[in-house]
Motif scaffolding. Structure first.
Motif, PDB file in Angstrom:
ATOM      1  N   MET A 182       0.841  -1.203   0.000  1.00  0.00           N
ATOM      2  CA  MET A 182       0.000   0.000   0.000  1.00  0.00           C
ATOM      3  C   MET A 182       0.876   1.253   0.000  1.00  0.00           C
ATOM      4  SD  MET A 182      -2.655  -1.222   2.970  1.00  0.00           S
ATOM      5  CE  MET A 182      -1.627  -2.492   3.684  1.00  0.00           C
ATOM      6  N   GLY A 183       0.556   2.193  -0.850  1.00  0.00           N
ATOM      7  CA  GLY A 183       1.258   3.479  -0.851  1.00  0.00           C
ATOM      8  C   GLY A 183       2.546   3.529  -1.672  1.00  0.00           C
ATOM      9  N   VAL A 184       2.926   2.421  -2.328  1.00  0.00           N
ATOM     10  CA  VAL A 184       4.152   2.499  -3.152  1.00  0.00           C
ATOM     11  C   VAL A 184       3.932   3.343  -4.405  1.00  0.00           C
ATOM     12  CG1 VAL A 184       5.427   0.400  -2.483  1.00  0.00           C
ATOM     13  CG2 VAL A 184       3.653   0.281  -4.252  1.00  0.00           C
ATOM     14  N   GLY A 185       2.658   3.556  -4.757  1.00  0.00           N
ATOM     15  CA  GLY A 185       2.366   4.404  -5.921  1.00  0.00           C
ATOM     16  C   GLY A 185       1.799   3.639  -7.113  1.00  0.00           C
ATOM     17  N   LYS A 186       1.216   2.480  -6.884  1.00  0.00           N
ATOM     18  CA  LYS A 186       0.677   1.679  -7.996  1.00  0.00           C
ATOM     19  C   LYS A 186      -0.390   2.458  -8.783  1.00  0.00           C
ATOM     20  CE  LYS A 186      -0.670  -1.483  -5.050  1.00  0.00           C
ATOM     21  NZ  LYS A 186      -0.185  -0.878  -3.781  1.00  0.00           N
ATOM     22  N   SER A 187      -1.320   3.069  -8.045  1.00  0.00           N
ATOM     23  CA  SER A 187      -2.412   3.790  -8.721  1.00  0.00           C
ATOM     24  C   SER A 187      -1.870   5.014  -9.463  1.00  0.00           C
ATOM     25  CB  SER A 187      -3.463   4.236  -7.703  1.00  0.00           C
ATOM     26  OG  SER A 187      -3.983   3.113  -7.036  1.00  0.00           O
ATOM     27  N   THR A 188      -0.994   5.744  -8.810  1.00  0.00           N
ATOM     28  CA  THR A 188      -0.446   6.973  -9.396  1.00  0.00           C
ATOM     29  C   THR A 188       0.367   6.660 -10.652  1.00  0.00           C
ATOM     30  OG1 THR A 188      -0.266   7.764  -7.124  1.00  0.00           O
ATOM     31  CG2 THR A 188       0.881   9.048  -8.808  1.00  0.00           C
ATOM     32  N   VAL A 189       1.227   5.655 -10.566  1.00  0.00           N
ATOM     33  CA  VAL A 189       2.107   5.330 -11.691  1.00  0.00           C
ATOM     34  C   VAL A 189       1.299   4.729 -12.845  1.00  0.00           C
ATOM     35  CG1 VAL A 189       4.058   3.888 -12.426  1.00  0.00           C
ATOM     36  CG2 VAL A 189       4.151   5.064 -10.223  1.00  0.00           C
TER      37      VAL A 189
END
Ligand SMILES: Nc1ncnc2c1ncn2[C@@H]1O[C@H](COP(=O)(O)OP(=O)(O)O)[C@@H](O)[C@H]1O
Ligand SMILES: O=C(O)C1=C[C@@H](OP(=O)(O)O)[C@@H](O)[C@H](O)C1
Ligand SMILES: [Mg+2]
Length: 258
Positions: A99-106
């Motif tokens: 969670m929070g590694v940036g999957k959605s953003t990237v």
């Protein structure tokens, strides 16, 4: 031949010229991609697109149809991105990680720059269930949510060229990993517990972190999950101290040379 027919014939000639020039342009795009791949150059280079647009605006600034021409070029560039993406990948790309590694953003950024459809798994499940992730956990429990994830992964096999942002728990089930590998490449994003905390601290949308937003708990859960994340990954990209553009470039570079 009547006057109108004669004018229409000129229009047809014009359209055929456009088609021919567009074909040439698309071949050039492919050539650029091949050259970048062979020479290990950055693939995405969004700043080049900005330069191109600026040059074009300058070129048409006195033109009667400048608005319309620029509008057409927006579509041309969009389709060039799609050709770029197909030159690079014919399969799906799955982003996994804590969670929070940036999957959605990237994945959002990658889907735009590669003009490829994005699938935000959490969001698709929320839409299907008409309930927030928090509510699904509360009402039906975690196991139900995990089954929704598995079912969705099976459904995703029907299409290619999708950029899929997985929920952080997706790689924990072996069946999920098998499904992703059928027609996809799996990208693991990583970050330190400190970075994760910084990125998730203001959000209340992750039921597993409720009341446990501290580096101790994040480290603990990360250690438990690490072996499964690593076993599932085709490539690994660390995201600490990197912006989204840098991460996306690294992903595409590594996938290209897989
Ligand atoms: N590389 C990055 N640098 C700084 N902030 C980031 C980066 N990637 C994501 N974020 C931020 O961190 C938060 C969590 O990102 P998100 O994409 O939702 O992660 P995930 O989908 O892996 O849980 C968001 O607020 C996002 O804007
Ligand atoms: O790690 C997990 O088990 C989860 C991660 C979340 O997605 P993000 O990783 O996008 O936050 C979401 O699927 C759910 O809260 C469970
Ligand atoms: Mg997410």
């Amino acid at each position: 031949m009547g006057k109108l027919e004669e004018i229409r014939e000129r229009l047809e000639v014009c359209d055929k010229q456009i088609v021919s020039v567009l074909e040439d342009r698309m071949d050039i795009i492919k050539e650029i991609m091949e050259y970048k791949k062979e020479n290990g150059l950055p693939i995405l280079q969004p700043e080049q697109e900005k330069r191109q647009r600026k040059m074009l605006k300058e070129h048409v600034k006195e033109n009667t149809y400048k608005e319309e021409i620029l509008d057409i070029f927006t579509y041309i560039v969009e389709n060039s991105r799609r050709i770029q993406a197909r030159t690079l990948f014919t399969h799906n790309i799955f982003l996994i990680g804590f969670m929070g590694v940036g999957k959605s953003t990237v994945s959002d950024y990658l889907s735009k720059i590669l003009a490829s459809p994005q699938v935000e798994m959490d969001q698709v499940i929320v839409n299907k269930e008409h309930m927030s992730i928090n509510k699904i956990f509360e009402e039906y429990g975690e196991e139900y949510f995990r089954n929704c994830e598995t079912n969705l992964l099976i459904e995703l096999q029907k299409k290619n060229n999708q950029i899929v942002s997985c929920g952080g728990g997706v790689a924990m089930r072996e069946i999920n990993v098998r499904e992703m590998k059928k027609n996809g490449r799996v990208v693991l994003l990583t970050a330190s517990p400190e970075t994760i905390l910084e990125r998730v601290k203001d959000s209340d949308e992750r039921p597993l972190l409720r009341g446990r937003k501290n580096t101790e708990y994040i480290s603990e859960l990360m250690e438990i999950r690490r072996p499964k994340y690593r076993a599932a990954a085709d490539i690994i990209v660390d995201t600490d101290h990197k912006n989204v553009e840098e991460i996306a470039e690294e992903i595409v570079g590594k996938l290209t040379h897989l």
